[in-house]
Enzyme design. Sequence first.
Site, PDB file in Angstrom:
ATOM      1  N   ASN A 191      -5.659 -10.971 -12.494  1.00  0.00           N
ATOM      2  CA  ASN A 191      -5.676 -11.941 -13.585  1.00  0.00           C
ATOM      3  C   ASN A 191      -4.276 -12.535 -13.646  1.00  0.00           C
ATOM      4  OD1 ASN A 191      -5.960 -13.257 -16.031  1.00  0.00           O
ATOM      5  ND2 ASN A 191      -7.066 -11.555 -17.012  1.00  0.00           N
ATOM      6  N   MET A 228       3.691 -11.450 -16.245  1.00  0.00           N
ATOM      7  CA  MET A 228       2.681 -10.523 -16.784  1.00  0.00           C
ATOM      8  C   MET A 228       1.637 -10.191 -15.720  1.00  0.00           C
ATOM      9  SD  MET A 228       2.780  -9.255 -19.806  1.00  0.00           S
ATOM     10  CE  MET A 228       1.520  -9.261 -21.054  1.00  0.00           C
ATOM     11  N   CYS A 229       0.520 -10.800 -15.766  1.00  0.00           N
ATOM     12  CA  CYS A 229      -0.592 -10.563 -14.849  1.00  0.00           C
ATOM     13  C   CYS A 229      -1.252  -9.211 -15.124  1.00  0.00           C
ATOM     14  CB  CYS A 229      -0.185 -10.618 -13.388  1.00  0.00           C
ATOM     15  SG  CYS A 229       0.577 -12.162 -12.893  1.00  0.00           S
ATOM     16  N   GLY A 230      -2.531  -9.159 -14.880  1.00  0.00           N
ATOM     17  CA  GLY A 230      -3.257  -7.898 -14.999  1.00  0.00           C
ATOM     18  C   GLY A 230      -3.936  -7.605 -13.678  1.00  0.00           C
ATOM     19  N   ARG A 246      -3.082 -10.839 -20.523  1.00  0.00           N
ATOM     20  CA  ARG A 246      -2.037 -10.760 -19.494  1.00  0.00           C
ATOM     21  C   ARG A 246      -2.008 -11.993 -18.601  1.00  0.00           C
ATOM     22  NH1 ARG A 246      -0.671  -5.293 -19.558  1.00  0.00           N
ATOM     23  NH2 ARG A 246       0.789  -5.659 -17.875  1.00  0.00           N
TER      24      ARG A 246
END
Lengths: 245, 350, 505
Positions: free
Chosen positions: B173, B1-3, B30
Amino acid sequence: MAKQVTIDAKGVHYTPLNQQIRKAIEDGADEIVVNNVLGQRFIGNGLRGNATIRVNGVAGGDLAMFMSGPTVIVDGNAEHAPGNTMDSGKVVIHGSAGDAVAHSMRGGKIFVRGDIGYRGGIHMKQYETQRPILVVGGSAQTFLGEYMAGGLLLVLGLDGAMKAREIGSGIHGGEIVIRGDVDEACLAAGAKKLPLTDEDRARIAPVIREFAADFGLDAEPLVKANYTRIVPASARPFAGKYTWE
Amino acid sequence: MCGIFGVMDKRRQMMDGSGIREALSIMNERGSGEGAGYVAYGIYPDYRDCYALHVFFDNPGKSKAIVDATLEQWGTIEHDEAIPTCDQPNLKANCTPWRYFFKPDASLAPGSASPEKDVVTSIVMQINASANGAEIVSSGKNVGLFKASGWPEDVADYYRIQDYEGYIWLAHNRYATSNPELWERPDPFNLHDWSVVENGKTTTYGANRRYVESFGYNCSTGTDSEVIAYLIDLLTRKHGLGIDLAIRALAPPYWDEIDRMPEAEQNLNRALRFAYGSATMNGPFTVVAANPDTMIGFTDRGKLRPMVVGECGDRLYIASEETAIRAMEPCVESIRRPAAGEPVIGRVAP
Amino acid sequence: MSSNFGSMPLRYRITIDREQCMECGRCVENCPYGVFRWDGNRILINSRNCTACHRCLTYCPRDAIMLQEHPCDYRSHPVWTRAVRESIYNQSRTGKIILAGMGSVANLPIIFDHLMLDACQVTTPPTDPLREPVELRTYLGKKPSKLDFTQKPNGDVELSTELTPNLMLETPIMLGHMSYGALSLNAHVAMARAAKETGTYMGTGEGGLHPGLYPYQDRMIVQVASGRFGVNVDYLERGAAIELKLGQGAKPGIGGHLPGEKVSADVSRTRMIPQGSDAISPAPHHDIYGIEDLPQLVNSVKEATERKKPIFAKIAAVNNNAENVAAVARSGVDAIAIDGFRGGTGAAPRVFRDHVGIPIEVAIATADQELRKQGLRNEVSLIACGSIRESTDVIKAIALGADAVYIGTAALVAMGCRVCGNCYQGLCPWGIATQRPDLVARLDPDVASKQIANLIHAWTLEITELMGAAGINSIESLRGNRDRLRGYMLDEGLLEILDVKSVGA
Ligand code: SF4
Ligand code: SF4
């Protein structure tokens, strides 16, 4: 008299927000207005019944996922996959939406006034009386109607040329109807173009009228416009690919 | 995911870190609370001619002498100090962030078109490759990178990023998949000019790493963003490609599309794929990167990860979600979602 | 002088189930080795001549024929195996070098089978190759390492780097070099048509180019070997690319030999040598005695063809493979084919076939590594060959660093070959490795080309599926991407050489 409930979503996590929405429905609300929405996901997720939820702000991902009945109206944009695996009911988005709109949708309607991202209508499917409908007012991006297995995907192109390529990649059911001409080069393998017959037009006309009414557009020019219909070349496009050991 | 999130002011008007903190933390869904980072350009005006080296020391008492000695061998340390931090209850500090303001001795890289950067590059490679308890996490002029293992708010508050003012910010993130405890592990990744944040995970790490390593880079963190930073540095600085062509090399059009182009364009694209086949990145990713004059964003050519671009006055935003942009700029004027491989390039006015 | 060995135990035994047999005589017609013969209205069997080619079984309408290998046991012994003893009997009877057909039979582990492929699970999505593009298009030839541009007055940049010629393949599978002479014209025509149909290329081998193949010349890689058979400027000009054969995996360090019996009128014309005479290829090219002579030959061929065609070189994989590849890469060639020790052959001395050389997996991995280390990787494409058996071998070879592969035996098997290993007898019952007109006529080029094309097509589908599952949508992203391989029960030293991690790591 319709009962309306207003909820302020500012700074509220989606779990308590959805709890508030459910509570309001349990308490007999017909219309729930959710203000200050900023990216909260899963709004209306798994909801049954026939209430209307008005979302003011940017709806987060997976809006109305698994929803079965209610109407969700978004005054703003939506992030990825609104109407994901939705059963029935209606989602109306006054802005645009991200990728994978109507992913695996099995029934109900999604109307997006603006554009949608990649892979719109991916794997929409129909079964018996369940026939999902996705209507896009603006344009769609590439891989539109990928794996599509049923339902109607209508793109009106109200704001300029269609950007999608690889349309209907792996489509094996349902129909994609796009206003105007579609270049053959934009069709993916397994999809074929057909002219729109009078019967087809009669079938989509009520959908166009409903869409136009929801967004205050003049329906008749749209009903009369020129459309390209894209359907599967075969219901089993990849049957010829395998052999037994 | 990660943002991921990036913002640039085209006229170098400064933004403090508080809005970026807001934007990043609204995407907490995220992340996994095991890594966040920020990098900002323009934060060290008093040392604008020095390379600012942000270093994580496991134990400064043990490792600082090694870094001091290495730096003195390659140039002059103008100033150094611990990076001010403010303990956070949810953050377990396991290293000491330090910063050096350093002037490399250009005469040590004779024959190079950008000798200072070559010197800084080799210092970074040398220190990060060896197990010496020191890790250089950023090394650009007037640039600083702040990251740690934790939620974005905690990391921001730990470094007090609201106290820094920059005209370009990138933030990340992290949804951790490995080494959640390592502070140097989350994005952003920086090498002198370039900083990179990525959402996704390429399927070509091995091929890309082998390619950049054959040009003397040393991939010590095992992260995509490290390889991407080196690829961009190699293609733009060493090979002289414009940033648009560098992005094209990393996320090239399909052959089918190339076949349909006019001849000169076809030739150019074929040549890029010929020359940079091993640099091509595959698999799902959105990359946002910046150098002192530019901020760029691009996705993989299959468009498997989201990228939203917003504009408002002099500000350009690139983020994983529109929500993040609106968290910082509620009245953003335009929002769009570029096509796969379509580069977004914002340039700071000269 | 006779030996005291008498009759050796049978290698194969053919039996006919007399209850099933309807005495149609198809076996008698089909077996070119004379195993069956009529005795009145009864069919007699001489199993000693059998090569296990399966032709009779295929054509028996009643499934009455059965074949058994090694019907007679030797006393078992782990050291003094049957093979060892039979070689001794043979050589003590003849006093000669043992020749054998097809590739190595040495019972050594196959590295490909110990490499596991990767697939995406949660951190990356697989790509579905049916619905989204997975590109297998491969360009073989020199690539620029860096591009140059000129600035136009209007500020636009223009590419000034000139690309040198490359071959464009729709799939990274080519049909390797097997000469006309060793193979029949029908076999060659079948391969050429399949290459054309599947968008790939075929090697001529060192036997020249028969006029029957001119229609497919833009799909042919014409080979120049040490014997220079059939080589003239016309031949060079016809090919899409030219390959200099410097070595062969099945017999590194030695030359080749086409027996005179196979040099028919047509073969003689194509090879430009007298009919019935042996066609002998020397071990080295006698104009290459040192590495610095190689660029001479490369440039000479390039000048003769106005630098319009890519030039390939083929070498056998031996100990210092990495150095050899780097040396050849500097000679100006555009691609290097590396032939592993399991490579096929019409005939090679058994000791070479089974004991000289190194596996293709190692050869490709070390070549790719060395070229990258020396900054030469874009100078040449790498072609892996020698025992590529299935699509997974192709994908593993590419992940280890190859650009494409040549298949040889697999293409023959696709035409019907049963790997009987008797190609050198010139009596191939399938019409593949023979010049006897009645046998050649057994191979219908239309049917055979379809079978080869099917095989390439099926492998191509499998490769796209495997790449898609690994989330890779272009072949260049697979090339040298060893992180997507894991070694299963390979020793640490080998893993290090391959630069592949162990399973679980
Ligand atoms: S050589 Fe072939 S055709 Fe003849 S008997 Fe043996 S298997 Fe049958
Ligand atoms: S090609 Fe050789 S191995 Fe194959 S069937 Fe013919 S003779 Fe036997």
